[in-house]
Design an enzyme around this catalytic site. Structure first.
Site, PDB file in Angstrom:
ATOM      1  N   HIS A 190     -10.212  -4.646  -3.928  1.00 33.82           N
ATOM      2  CA  HIS A 190      -8.695  -4.922  -3.196  1.00 33.82           C
ATOM      3  C   HIS A 190      -9.106  -5.384  -1.771  1.00 33.82           C
ATOM      4  CE1 HIS A 190      -9.537  -0.545  -2.888  1.00 33.82           C
ATOM      5  NE2 HIS A 190      -8.627  -0.389  -1.912  1.00 33.82           N
ATOM      6  N   LEU A 191      -8.165  -6.324  -1.320  1.00 33.24           N
ATOM      7  CA  LEU A 191      -8.062  -6.704  -0.058  1.00 33.24           C
ATOM      8  C   LEU A 191      -6.937  -6.024   0.543  1.00 33.24           C
ATOM      9  CD1 LEU A 191      -8.968  -8.762   2.262  1.00 33.24           C
ATOM     10  CD2 LEU A 191      -6.972 -10.317   1.300  1.00 33.24           C
ATOM     11  N   HIS A 192      -7.291  -5.421   1.695  1.00 30.23           N
ATOM     12  CA  HIS A 192      -6.166  -4.835   2.530  1.00 30.23           C
ATOM     13  C   HIS A 192      -5.625  -5.899   3.365  1.00 30.23           C
ATOM     14  CE1 HIS A 192      -6.593  -0.574   1.804  1.00 30.23           C
ATOM     15  NE2 HIS A 192      -7.787  -0.959   1.683  1.00 30.23           N
ATOM     16  N   ASP A 246       0.745  -1.188   0.107  1.00 29.73           N
ATOM     17  CA  ASP A 246       0.031  -0.062  -0.200  1.00 29.73           C
ATOM     18  C   ASP A 246       0.912   1.121  -0.180  1.00 29.73           C
ATOM     19  OD1 ASP A 246      -1.690   2.248   1.095  1.00 29.73           O
ATOM     20  OD2 ASP A 246      -3.414   0.591   1.074  1.00 29.73           O
ATOM     21  N   ILE A 247       0.325   2.106  -0.683  1.00 24.77           N
ATOM     22  CA  ILE A 247       1.344   3.438  -0.854  1.00 24.77           C
ATOM     23  C   ILE A 247       1.178   4.335   0.645  1.00 24.77           C
ATOM     24  CG2 ILE A 247       1.288   3.809  -3.309  1.00 24.77           C
ATOM     25  CD1 ILE A 247      -0.954   5.967  -3.185  1.00 24.77           C
TER      26      ILE A 247
END
Length: 182
Positions: free
Chosen positions: A145-147, A76-77
């Site tokens: 999207h899965l975190h 993740d950015i």
């Protein structure tokens, strides 16, 4: 202010309303990008940032090793934890609200990839992880999207709110799977 991107769905990536049938039809002779019944794209949209990443068209994003050919994984950015990864299907789904019972395997595969990436980075305390999805309209990118966050006990106060388990804006993968089964 967040810039809105066109995702090829007839609307902005920042929005999440279903596409109307009239919007999905292109000019005569064109194949529509999407049908009214499904928010999935037949092909990747060059204007959706996660579609570009999944198609290896974003040189600024380092893809992490992923053993599932239908998924990609990257950091993740704006990490909320020492390990904060995103697991993204190559096929475009706008968000988890569009998933059906036959997508349970996709979610399970995303979780498996998330666990594998944590293991490869020497994190195996899965009781101290948080894996889940933001729920529309709280998705910053309109591509499923899965975190994957670990260790969960090191989330800051704000991150604990943003990634609050089974809140109105964030649901765990297990909760989503259970909802899809019913």
């Amino acid at each position: 202010m967040m810039e809105e991107e066109e995702c090829g769905l007839g609307k902005s990536c920042a929005r999440s309303e279903p596409v109307a049938a009239a919007q999905s039809a292109g000019s005569p002779g064109e194949t529509p990008a999407v049908t009214a019944e499904s928010p999935e794209l037949a092909n990747h949209s060059s204007k959706c940032v996660f579609c570009r990443i999944a198609a290896h068209q974003d040189p600024g994003t380092e893809l992490l090793h992923c053993e599932n050919e239908d998924l990609v994984c990257f950091k993740d950015i704006k990490p909320a934890a020492p390990h904060h990864y995103l697991v993204v299907p190559k096929k475009h789904f706008e968000n988890c609200r569009y998933l059906k019972k036959d997508h349970i395997e996709l979610i399970e595969n995303m979780v498996t990839v998330g666990k594998a990436i944590l293991e490869r980075n020497n994190f195996t305390d899965f009781a101290n992880t948080r894996m889940g999805f933001h729920v529309s309209p709280f998705c910053s990118i309109a591509h499923l999207h899965l975190h994957v966050l670990a260790p969960a006990d090191q989330l800051s106060f704000m991150s604990r709110l943003v990634y609050r388990v089974n809140s109105y804006w964030f649901i765990t993968a297990d909760y989503l799977i259970e909802r899809l089964r019913t």
